[in-house]
Enzyme design. Structure first.
Site, PDB file in Angstrom:
ATOM      1  N   ASP A  11      10.732  37.851  -7.240  1.00  0.00           N
ATOM      2  CA  ASP A  11      11.265  38.344  -8.564  1.00  0.00           C
ATOM      3  C   ASP A  11      11.262  38.924  -8.161  1.00  0.00           C
ATOM      4  O   ASP A  11      11.083  40.346  -7.673  1.00  0.00           O
ATOM      5  CB  ASP A  11      10.448  37.775  -9.156  1.00  0.00           C
ATOM      6  N   GLU A  13      12.721  42.918 -10.947  1.00  0.00           N
ATOM      7  CA  GLU A  13      13.271  43.518 -12.633  1.00  0.00           C
ATOM      8  C   GLU A  13      14.223  44.410 -12.595  1.00  0.00           C
ATOM      9  O   GLU A  13      14.523  44.670 -12.066  1.00  0.00           O
ATOM     10  CB  GLU A  13      11.335  44.013 -12.799  1.00  0.00           C
ATOM     11  N   HIS A 149       5.924  39.861 -16.830  1.00  0.00           N
ATOM     12  CA  HIS A 149       6.759  40.557 -16.322  1.00  0.00           C
ATOM     13  C   HIS A 149       7.003  41.946 -15.422  1.00  0.00           C
ATOM     14  O   HIS A 149       7.920  42.947 -15.502  1.00  0.00           O
ATOM     15  CB  HIS A 149       7.823  41.133 -17.769  1.00  0.00           C
ATOM     16  N   ASP A 154       4.368  38.102 -11.361  1.00  0.00           N
ATOM     17  CA  ASP A 154       4.775  37.082 -11.780  1.00  0.00           C
ATOM     18  C   ASP A 154       5.857  36.416 -10.190  1.00  0.00           C
ATOM     19  O   ASP A 154       5.715  34.856 -10.262  1.00  0.00           O
ATOM     20  CB  ASP A 154       6.729  37.218 -12.185  1.00  0.00           C
TER      21      ASP A 154
END
Length: 467
Positions: A11, A13, A149, A154
């Site tokens: 994941d 961001e 988030h 996540d």
């Protein structure tokens, strides 16, 4: 079941929601051997650009947090090592994969991995849920989700979901079908079932992208619907990525004719006002082509702001559109560019040298002769009182299509069996699908006529005709 395959569950961001110009601010990787997580990597990343406030509110990551974090190129080697010989797994895999791929492309490195999407796997193995967003999916199947988030929070939730999916697909039949070479699963939007894409036709028509509320968010036309839809999925522009992420269904209407597809597309955009359509949602024209007579009695054609155009002949949305249209009229009727205001500060036009102007600008053609062609051009542009039939290809071999323009007004289109004989306008109208006329429709018809004059059949409505 351990089949020797390794998975890198990932994941990221980022500074934004798209792909182009989007930079990573945090990355987490969990290496899974098919039974359990065996290794992990996590790091904040300095994106070398500011983080928008809206993103900080969502993730909690701000410029201060990443100021001393490594830049992407400083951790690129570790990312390569952690994902080497692994299948790239993520929730909405195309987003994370494309962001990382773009970061490596900026470094001149070709990052390439096989992909699996836990959204698509979940839709297949856990069907019928109201939502497949990570938060709602985890809540529905009992997976704890902490630090939402944030990359590692996540990723840990995605890894637990991945374990559940592996157990549901013990023989790896679904997993293997998703990984099969030539499978569309890694290409399609996460919310779109492969069966929906597979049933799209390779025919001419209009297609509709719909979201999970079944709202139409984009309308398009295509000569080959399936091929055109697929091109949306490969497009990495931020707007296209956002469109595809929201798409859960695609419907279509076959038209057979590209002209009818254009007309229907224009109507549907005005009817549904889709979020991702920009063109043809406008309603106000700002420019116009008009005519005037100078002191010598010579007729000019020109274009200007609509407010400054006396008795406009045709209306347009911008000056470029007005000029291009007038250029075609000038060429079609062998008018002088000087007196169409297409060439300025010249004594005589360039077109005379290439024999496309008869010399009115040199005194070699009479004003009366020139004005006659200008009036013909104005009548052609106005087209207020004539009726036309445009014959088109139908939706199949047993069918013909037509577009009807009556007294200069677009009436709509229709479809007729190819062996059907039509002897009157009233009979033709029995097959007509009534539509509304507007300036965008007229623009489409003008553009088509400029290239297909022979397909406009003038109708003498008092006498019979046969289609």
């Amino acid at each position: 079941m351990n089949d020797g395959v390794k998975y890198a569950i990932i994941d990221v961001e980022t500074t934004g929601m798209g792909i182009q110009g989007n930079k990573i601010t945090e990355i987490a990787i969990l290496v899974h051997n098919g039974k359990q997580v065996v290794d992990e990597f996590h790091s904040l990343v300095n994106p070398e650009s500011s983080i928008p406030y809206a993103i900080t509110r969502l993730t909690g990551i701000d410029d201060y947090m990443v100021a001393d974090a490594p830049k992407f190129y400083e951790i690129a080697k570790e990312i390569i090592e952690f994902t080497s010989d692994c299948i790239f797994v993520a929730h909405n895999v195309n987003f994370d994969y494309n962001v990382i791929h773009k970061e490596f492309a900026d470094l001149g490195f070709p990052f390439k991995r096989k992909k699996l999407c836990t959204v698509r796997l979940s839709r297949k193995l856990i069907p019928g849920l109201p939502s497949y967003s990570l938060g709602k999916l985890c809540a529905n199947v009992g997976i704890p989700l902490h630090d939402r988030h944030r990359a590692m929070g996540d990723t840990r939730a995605t890894a637990m979901l991945f374990d559940k999916l592996l157990n549901l697909d013990n023989d790896r039949k679904v997993f293997n079908s998703f990984l099969k070479q030539g499978s569309r699963h890694a290409t399609l939007p996460p919310g779109l079932a492969k069966e929906v894409f597979d049933q799209l036709p390779e025919k001419t028509g209009v297609y509709y992208f719909r979201n999970e509320k079944d709202e139409i968010i984009y309308v398009g036309k295509a000569v080959n619907i399936k091929k055109r839809v697929l091109s949306h999925f490969y497009d990495k522009k931020n707007r296209e990525v956002s469109l595809c992420q929201q798409t859960t269904n695609i419907t279509f209407e076959i038209t057979g004719s590209e002209l009818i597809a254009l007309l229907l597309e224009s109507e549907e955009i005005k009817k549904y006002y889709p979020l991702y359509n920009r063109a043809q949602r406008r309603n106000n024209e700002g420019f116009a082509v008009f005519s005037y007579e100078d002191r010598s009695g010579l007729m000019h054609l020109a274009w200007n702001n609509l407010k400054s155009a006396p008795n406009p002949i045709c209306k347009f949305y911008n000056s470029t559109e007005s000029r291009l249209f007038l250029e075609r009229i000038c060429e079609k009727f062998e008018l002088c560019p000087k007196y169409c205001h297409l060439q300025s500060n010249v004594n005589s036009c360039f077109h005379y040298q290439i024999k496309k102007c008869k010399g009115v600008c040199r005194g070699e053609e009479s004003v009366a002769s020139y004005n006659k062609r200008v009036k013909e051009a104005i009548e052609y542009m106005s087209n207020d009182s004539k009726s036309y039939l445009i014959k088109q290809r139908g939706r199949n071999r047993e069918e013909l299509a037509f577009v009807l323009i009556e007294n200069g007004i677009y009436q709509g289109f229709g479809f007729i069996d190819s062996d059907q004989q039509i002897a009157s306008l009233d009979q033709l109208k029995e097959f007509l699908i009534m539509k509304k006329d507007n300036r965008d429709i007229q623009k489409i018809l003008r553009g088509f006529r400029n290239k297909n004059e022979d397909k406009f059949v003038l109708l003498e409505t008092e006498s019979g005709f046969i289609i």
